[in-house]
Motif scaffolding. Sequence first.
Motif, PDB file in Angstrom:
ATOM      1  N   SER A 107      -5.347  -8.832  -1.187  1.00 38.05           N
ATOM      2  CA  SER A 107      -4.342  -8.803  -0.123  1.00 38.05           C
ATOM      3  C   SER A 107      -3.721  -7.417  -0.006  1.00 38.05           C
ATOM      4  N   ASN A 108      -3.543  -6.739  -1.125  1.00 35.72           N
ATOM      5  CA  ASN A 108      -2.954  -5.401  -1.079  1.00 35.72           C
ATOM      6  C   ASN A 108      -3.921  -4.354  -0.549  1.00 35.72           C
ATOM      7  N   PHE A 121      -6.015  -5.028   1.927  1.00 36.72           N
ATOM      8  CA  PHE A 121      -5.840  -5.233   3.364  1.00 36.72           C
ATOM      9  C   PHE A 121      -4.493  -4.675   3.837  1.00 36.72           C
ATOM     10  N   MET A 122      -3.435  -4.910   3.058  1.00 36.77           N
ATOM     11  CA  MET A 122      -2.114  -4.424   3.431  1.00 36.77           C
ATOM     12  C   MET A 122      -2.103  -2.905   3.553  1.00 36.77           C
ATOM     13  N   GLU A 149      -4.665  -9.930   5.125  1.00 37.41           N
ATOM     14  CA  GLU A 149      -3.746  -9.793   3.991  1.00 37.41           C
ATOM     15  C   GLU A 149      -3.059 -11.129   3.723  1.00 37.41           C
ATOM     16  N   GLN A 193      -2.692 -13.366   0.496  1.00 38.16           N
ATOM     17  CA  GLN A 193      -1.359 -13.372  -0.131  1.00 38.16           C
ATOM     18  C   GLN A 193      -0.795 -14.784  -0.254  1.00 38.16           C
ATOM     19  N   SER A 219       0.578  -3.592  -5.676  1.00 36.47           N
ATOM     20  CA  SER A 219       0.723  -2.864  -4.412  1.00 36.47           C
ATOM     21  C   SER A 219       0.748  -1.356  -4.639  1.00 36.47           C
TER      22      SER A 219
END
Length: 122
Positions: A13-14, A16-17, A52, A56, A84
């Motif tokens: 997810s991070n 993608f973030m 993300e 997440q 992150s």
Amino acid sequence: MTGLYTIMLLILSNVFMTFAWYGHLKLQQSGVSTHWPLIGVIAFSWAIAFFEYCCQVPANRIGFVNNGGPFNLVQLKVIQECISLIVFAVMANMMFQGQSLHWNHAAAFLLLIGAVYLVFME
């Protein structure tokens, strides 16, 4: 095993973030999105941010102690913040070659590791 799944989903997810938040800057730097309107850049980032959230939300659900996971809410948040920053540091170094890490960045990472340690203390 749920702790490992949680951490892997948080890492993904991070990734993608970081692409959603900073990828458009790389596209602008390379000339791809130089003339995009701001709403186009926002839509591009939101399209990436969708993935993300697809990682997440399950990570938090799987990892949360009230759902059978190993982490309480504070632990989940501290883990996410550490991941992150690590993902950001790696990707920023790859995407923006001129951005180097300095001693104070390393010191900040060590303090975050200390935060993780303190959060997991009984």
